[in-house]
Write a protein that holds these residues in place. Sequence first.
Motif, PDB file in Angstrom:
ATOM      1  N   GLU A  84       0.809  -1.124   0.109  1.00 43.75           N
ATOM      2  CA  GLU A  84      -0.017   0.023  -0.046  1.00 43.75           C
ATOM      3  C   GLU A  84       0.968   1.130   0.144  1.00 43.75           C
ATOM      4  O   GLU A  84       1.655   1.334   0.907  1.00 43.75           O
ATOM      5  CB  GLU A  84      -1.006   0.092   1.236  1.00 43.75           C
ATOM      6  N   GLY A  85       0.630   2.095  -1.049  1.00 40.68           N
ATOM      7  CA  GLY A  85       1.441   3.324  -1.061  1.00 40.68           C
ATOM      8  C   GLY A  85       2.781   3.395  -1.782  1.00 40.68           C
ATOM      9  O   GLY A  85       3.210   4.365  -2.146  1.00 40.68           O
ATOM     10  N   TYR A  86       3.198   1.971  -1.944  1.00 42.03           N
ATOM     11  CA  TYR A  86       4.384   2.043  -2.869  1.00 42.03           C
ATOM     12  C   TYR A  86       4.402   1.144  -4.122  1.00 42.03           C
ATOM     13  O   TYR A  86       5.197   1.371  -4.895  1.00 42.03           O
ATOM     14  CB  TYR A  86       5.548   1.345  -1.844  1.00 42.03           C
ATOM     15  N   LEU A  87       3.490   0.146  -3.870  1.00 40.25           N
ATOM     16  CA  LEU A  87       3.619  -0.616  -5.195  1.00 40.25           C
ATOM     17  C   LEU A  87       2.182  -0.715  -6.040  1.00 40.25           C
ATOM     18  O   LEU A  87       1.808  -1.453  -6.601  1.00 40.25           O
ATOM     19  CB  LEU A  87       4.011  -2.171  -4.937  1.00 40.25           C
ATOM     20  N   GLY A  88       1.344   0.519  -5.574  1.00 46.46           N
ATOM     21  CA  GLY A  88       0.040   0.400  -6.474  1.00 46.46           C
ATOM     22  C   GLY A  88      -1.003   0.134  -5.485  1.00 46.46           C
ATOM     23  O   GLY A  88      -2.344   0.160  -5.958  1.00 46.46           O
ATOM     24  N   GLY A 143     -10.064  -4.745  -7.698  1.00 45.92           N
ATOM     25  CA  GLY A 143      -9.203  -3.896  -8.230  1.00 45.92           C
ATOM     26  C   GLY A 143      -8.552  -4.393  -9.672  1.00 45.92           C
ATOM     27  O   GLY A 143      -9.049  -5.313 -10.192  1.00 45.92           O
ATOM     28  N   ASP A 144      -7.635  -3.531 -10.091  1.00 50.17           N
ATOM     29  CA  ASP A 144      -7.041  -4.050 -11.673  1.00 50.17           C
ATOM     30  C   ASP A 144      -6.176  -5.226 -11.174  1.00 50.17           C
ATOM     31  O   ASP A 144      -5.972  -5.429 -10.054  1.00 50.17           O
ATOM     32  CB  ASP A 144      -6.292  -2.858 -12.163  1.00 50.17           C
ATOM     33  N   ALA A 145      -5.558  -5.509 -12.233  1.00 52.00           N
ATOM     34  CA  ALA A 145      -4.718  -6.926 -12.076  1.00 52.00           C
ATOM     35  C   ALA A 145      -3.450  -6.618 -11.055  1.00 52.00           C
ATOM     36  O   ALA A 145      -3.186  -7.700 -10.320  1.00 52.00           O
ATOM     37  CB  ALA A 145      -4.055  -7.335 -13.504  1.00 52.00           C
ATOM     38  N   LEU A 146      -2.929  -5.548 -10.925  1.00 50.17           N
ATOM     39  CA  LEU A 146      -1.682  -5.165 -10.271  1.00 50.17           C
ATOM     40  C   LEU A 146      -2.183  -5.264  -8.895  1.00 50.17           C
ATOM     41  O   LEU A 146      -1.435  -5.885  -7.802  1.00 50.17           O
ATOM     42  CB  LEU A 146      -1.011  -4.153 -10.758  1.00 50.17           C
ATOM     43  N   GLU A 147      -3.150  -4.383  -8.654  1.00 41.41           N
ATOM     44  CA  GLU A 147      -3.984  -4.430  -7.235  1.00 41.41           C
ATOM     45  C   GLU A 147      -4.186  -5.930  -6.618  1.00 41.41           C
ATOM     46  O   GLU A 147      -4.096  -6.019  -5.302  1.00 41.41           O
ATOM     47  CB  GLU A 147      -4.881  -3.431  -6.965  1.00 41.41           C
ATOM     48  N   HIS A 188      -4.026 -15.226 -11.337  1.00 41.83           N
ATOM     49  CA  HIS A 188      -4.892 -14.342 -12.091  1.00 41.83           C
ATOM     50  C   HIS A 188      -4.224 -13.059 -12.529  1.00 41.83           C
ATOM     51  O   HIS A 188      -4.360 -12.589 -13.803  1.00 41.83           O
ATOM     52  CB  HIS A 188      -5.678 -13.782 -11.097  1.00 41.83           C
ATOM     53  N   TYR A 189      -2.995 -12.400 -11.968  1.00 42.00           N
ATOM     54  CA  TYR A 189      -2.293 -11.556 -12.611  1.00 42.00           C
ATOM     55  C   TYR A 189      -1.438 -11.876 -13.741  1.00 42.00           C
ATOM     56  O   TYR A 189      -1.750 -11.193 -14.862  1.00 42.00           O
ATOM     57  CB  TYR A 189      -1.162 -10.987 -11.563  1.00 42.00           C
ATOM     58  N   ALA A 190      -0.815 -13.043 -13.691  1.00 38.09           N
ATOM     59  CA  ALA A 190      -0.133 -13.432 -14.913  1.00 38.09           C
ATOM     60  C   ALA A 190      -1.174 -13.605 -16.147  1.00 38.09           C
ATOM     61  O   ALA A 190      -0.896 -13.297 -17.161  1.00 38.09           O
ATOM     62  CB  ALA A 190       0.773 -14.694 -14.565  1.00 38.09           C
ATOM     63  N   ASN A 191      -2.201 -14.347 -16.018  1.00 39.06           N
ATOM     64  CA  ASN A 191      -3.017 -14.726 -16.871  1.00 39.06           C
ATOM     65  C   ASN A 191      -3.808 -13.501 -17.560  1.00 39.06           C
ATOM     66  O   ASN A 191      -4.065 -13.323 -18.770  1.00 39.06           O
ATOM     67  CB  ASN A 191      -4.293 -15.748 -16.448  1.00 39.06           C
TER      68      ASN A 191
END
Length: 205
Positions: free
Chosen positions: A2-6, A12-16, A74-77
């Motif tokens: 939180e606050g540093y990597l999104g 949320g989105d894939a990164l979150e 999920h993120y990778a796919n």
Amino acid sequence: TEGYLGGFSKNGDALERFNLHPVYMTIGMVIFYAEALLSWRTLPFPHSVNKYIHAALQTVAVVLSGLGLKHAFHYANSSDSANLYTLHGWLGILTVSLFYTNYMGGIVIFANPYIDGAIKATYVPLHQFLGLFTFILTCSQVFTGIQEENTWSEACEYGVDRHEIDPAMFYYKIGKGCKISNGLGIVVFLLCLTTLYATTDLMIG
């Protein structure tokens, strides 16, 4: 994260969503796993009660680690990235597989009233060894995961204008996100060390 990597969010989105992976894995496979190991030595209850507490804590670790893996895949796919191509990924799957196998072995052997007591007693040393070995692997996976994320995000990158005779002179240039992640690694290292010391009959002197 939180606050540093999104930040992180299960909706949320894939990164979150991916950022929930280290959260779930650390809470489940480090904190709850450590508490499960320590339950035999630190709780003032009869063996029969500690057994159920141990199993309950390990079950929480199983659920959280499963959620952590779900968000990683999920993120990778969803971002058309490859799955399981790094050492962290390979060793991570091996570690989780070993953990699940030992978990199921414990349920089948110790929770089954039809298993002979002699068989249970024979299985105990193997179950204990696999449990401690897997915990060590788990802690090592935290280290490789932190290093991998720091490398990809360049969170620890900084420039120098002369030879680093004393690297600590430039530590003020390290980003806060890097300091937090490296600090987490040190905390996990100390937790692993103290947990292993508390759960083994180490005789000194």
